[in-house]
Design an enzyme around this catalytic site. Structure first.
Site, PDB file in Angstrom:
ATOM      1  N   GLU A 240      43.072  17.621 -10.224  1.00  0.00           N
ATOM      2  CA  GLU A 240      43.118  18.657 -11.262  1.00  0.00           C
ATOM      3  C   GLU A 240      44.424  19.069 -11.526  1.00  0.00           C
ATOM      4  OE1 GLU A 240      38.538  18.488 -11.606  1.00  0.00           O
ATOM      5  OE2 GLU A 240      39.303  20.668 -11.499  1.00  0.00           O
TER       6      GLU A 240
ATOM      7  N   GLY B 276      47.397  21.185 -13.773  1.00  0.00           N
ATOM      8  CA  GLY B 276      47.428  21.043 -15.372  1.00  0.00           C
ATOM      9  C   GLY B 276      48.662  21.561 -15.864  1.00  0.00           C
TER      10      GLY B 276
ATOM     11  N   ARG C  41      51.414  33.032 -23.494  1.00  0.00           N
ATOM     12  CA  ARG C  41      51.717  33.791 -22.244  1.00  0.00           C
ATOM     13  C   ARG C  41      52.097  34.748 -21.562  1.00  0.00           C
ATOM     14  NH1 ARG C  41      52.650  31.164 -18.816  1.00  0.00           N
ATOM     15  NH2 ARG C  41      51.285  31.542 -16.898  1.00  0.00           N
TER      16      ARG C  41
ATOM     17  N   TYR D 207      49.447  37.518 -19.694  1.00  0.00           N
ATOM     18  CA  TYR D 207      50.161  37.698 -17.878  1.00  0.00           C
ATOM     19  C   TYR D 207      50.614  38.413 -17.627  1.00  0.00           C
ATOM     20  CZ  TYR D 207      46.715  33.354 -19.359  1.00  0.00           C
ATOM     21  OH  TYR D 207      45.768  32.493 -19.679  1.00  0.00           O
TER      22      TYR D 207
ATOM     23  N   CYS E  19      53.114  40.775 -36.362  1.00  0.00           N
ATOM     24  CA  CYS E  19      53.275  42.327 -36.227  1.00  0.00           C
ATOM     25  C   CYS E  19      52.287  42.987 -35.255  1.00  0.00           C
ATOM     26  CB  CYS E  19      52.487  42.535 -38.063  1.00  0.00           C
ATOM     27  SG  CYS E  19      52.549  44.021 -38.799  1.00  0.00           S
TER      28      CYS E  19
END
Ligand SMILES: Cc1ncc(COP(=O)(O)O)c(C=O)c1O
Ligand SMILES: N[C@@H](CCCC[NH3+])C(=O)O
Length: 462
Positions: free
Chosen positions: A319, A321, A359, A363, A390
């Site tokens: 799978e 992505g 991201r 992360y 902000c």
């Protein structure tokens, strides 16, 4: 990608750590093919092009910020996966980025689709993906989502809890169906990736653990129910992974469970799905594996373990992505304010930010960036590309060298934003989500249009 890799980022005069932007790249105008989509190039006039179209023209037509997606690259990546996994099934993970155009490309390129919500399922069905080519995921599928998936006739539902076994069985009984299911197991692998995107260690919300016997118990429960057809075992160990070892351990443990099932129940399950997770290059220092490498490693290990256990080789599925969508798009921003903080770094503010790419904040992801609307021979300056939100953590690219003559009105492009950027985009500060523009054969068209203030006001019912 570690949370402590660059807590504050390098400063002028610092001895920089090894790795990304430890030193300015040799050529600030260069576009490393590892991180840019296939048809991206810099024209003789210095302007970056995609599919032959200059970003200056694209910005005029579609505005900024915007994601530009190279359709040829997307399709080529689909084919690289189906070629590498010939005789197996490739399910594109829709969470990376999904739209009706994407579903059509997948359909045409012979891929299947993994969805994990009612919304993704609706998009897949609306774009004509045959239901039997859809797998339904999710650790907390609602009864409504389950009902809809069973009713549509999805090819498999991946069971994630004991409760769900009962729910799916009831839905299937009510609808007079026998639903094909897999059981998602957590194999106890510590994937070497960011904690928030590792999914096969035991202390997290997904799947049923092998180690404490929950997976084996789930198999017993499913096998007792006539409304469910148990076709296989599923394992997904995490995302943005470069190291093959985790996939190999996972494959070995899943085959181990198939062997136990055969021994306990006299049943050989015909399928195993080893999930997604293959990493991509966000910066020139990243060195991801190719689909054929992962295909070979997984096939070899599954074949070896099955031979040793006397099992028939099951049908494999995967799978991916990020590895399909991620490298195919870049985000184009217009530079606004440029603020030089003496002795620190230069803050380059763009017209988007954490609402179109969460991201970096979430992360500590690293990205690269290039001046796209012209070439420059100016000296490199250490920059941080920030958004217009902000929030001081609103950072798009933490450490980047950009030419020192960068100024308001320049266009800069951040590559490898095709996965988990538009799909995780938000409306923070009522900033409007950018469009996704597909470029193919010298033509560009919005496949997801830009959000408008009217869209925002339509949701706000007063
Ligand atoms: C079950 C499952 N399959 C596939 C994927 C896709 O992962 P990636 O985009 O890292 O290939 C994910 C996300 O991590 C997932 O949770
Ligand atoms: N959204 C994550 C990956 C999670 C994948 C889904 N399980 C990312 O941007 O890296």
């Amino acid at each position: 990608m570690s949370r402590s890799a660059h807590p504050a980022g390098p400063r002028h005069g610092d001895v920089l750590p090894e790795g990304h932007y430890a030193a300015p790249p040799a050529d600030l105008n260069g576009l490393d093919p590892h991180v840019w989509a296939r048809t991206v190039a810099r024209g003789a006039d210095g302007v970056v092009t995609v599919g032959g179209l200059p970003v200056t023209r694209l910005a005029e037509e579609f505005g900024t910020p915007a994601y530009f997606l190279d359709e040829e690259d997307f399709r080529a990546r689909c084919r690289a996966w189906t070629d590498a996994f010939e005789g197996a099934d490739v399910f594109y993970a829709g969470k990376a980025f999904l739209s009706r155009a994407v579903v059509r490309w997948l359909r045409e390129e012979g891929l299947n689709l993994d969805v994990c919500s009612g919304g993704e399922l609706a998009t897949a069905l609306a774009a004509g993906m045959p239901a039997e080519r859809i797998a339904m995921h999710g650790n907390n599928k609602s009864p409504g989502e389950i009902e809809r998936a069973v009713e549509a006739g999805v090819g498999r539902i991946v069971l994630d809890s004991y409760q769900e076994i009962v729910r799916v069985a009831h839905a299937a009984e009510r609808l007079g169906r026998r639903q094909r299911v897999q059981i998602r197991v957590t194999v106890g692998v510590e994937a070497h990736t960011h904690e928030f995107i590792a999914t096969a260690h035991e202390d997290q919300k997904f799947g049923l653990a092998l180690a404490d016997g929950q997976a084996a118990e789930a198999v017993r429960r499913v096998l007792r129910l006539d409304a469910l057809e148990l076709v296989g075992i599923h394992s997904h160990i995490g995302s943005q992974i470069f190291d093959m070892a985790g996939f190999e351990v996972s494959a070995r443990r899943v085959v181990g469970l198939l062997t136990e099932i055969r021994d306990e129940h006299g049943v050989e399950l015909p399928e195993i799905d080893l999930g997604g997770g293959l990493g991509i290059a966000y910066t020139p220092e990243d060195d991801p594996r190719e689909p054929y490498e992962i295909a070979k490693a997984l096939r070899d290990i599954v074949a070896r373990e099955c031979t040793a256990a006397g099992l028939t080789m099951p049908r494999l599925s995967v799978e991916p992505g990020r590895a399909i969508a991620g490298p195919t798009a870049f985000t184009l921003y217009e530079v606004g304010t440029v603020k030089e903080l003496a002795g620190l770094r230069t803050y380059v503010s763009v017209d988007g930010g954490m609402s179109d790419n969460i991201r970096t904040a979430l992360y500590d992801a690293e990205y690269s960036v290039a001046l796209a609307s012209r070439a420059s021979t100016a000296e490199p300056m250490l920059a941080r590309v920030v958004g217009k939100h902000c929030e001081s953590g609103d950072i798009v690219v933490r450490d980047a060298y950009l030419p020192a003559d960068l100024a308001a009105g320049d266009l800069i492009a951040v590559p490898a934003t095709g996965a988990y950027c538009r799909s995780m985009a938000s409306n923070y500060n009522h900033v409007l989500r950018p469009p996704v523009v597909a470029v193919a054969d010298g033509a560009a068209r919005e496949i997801v249009r830009r959000e408008t203030e009217a869209d925002l006001l339509r949701l706000d019912v007063g």
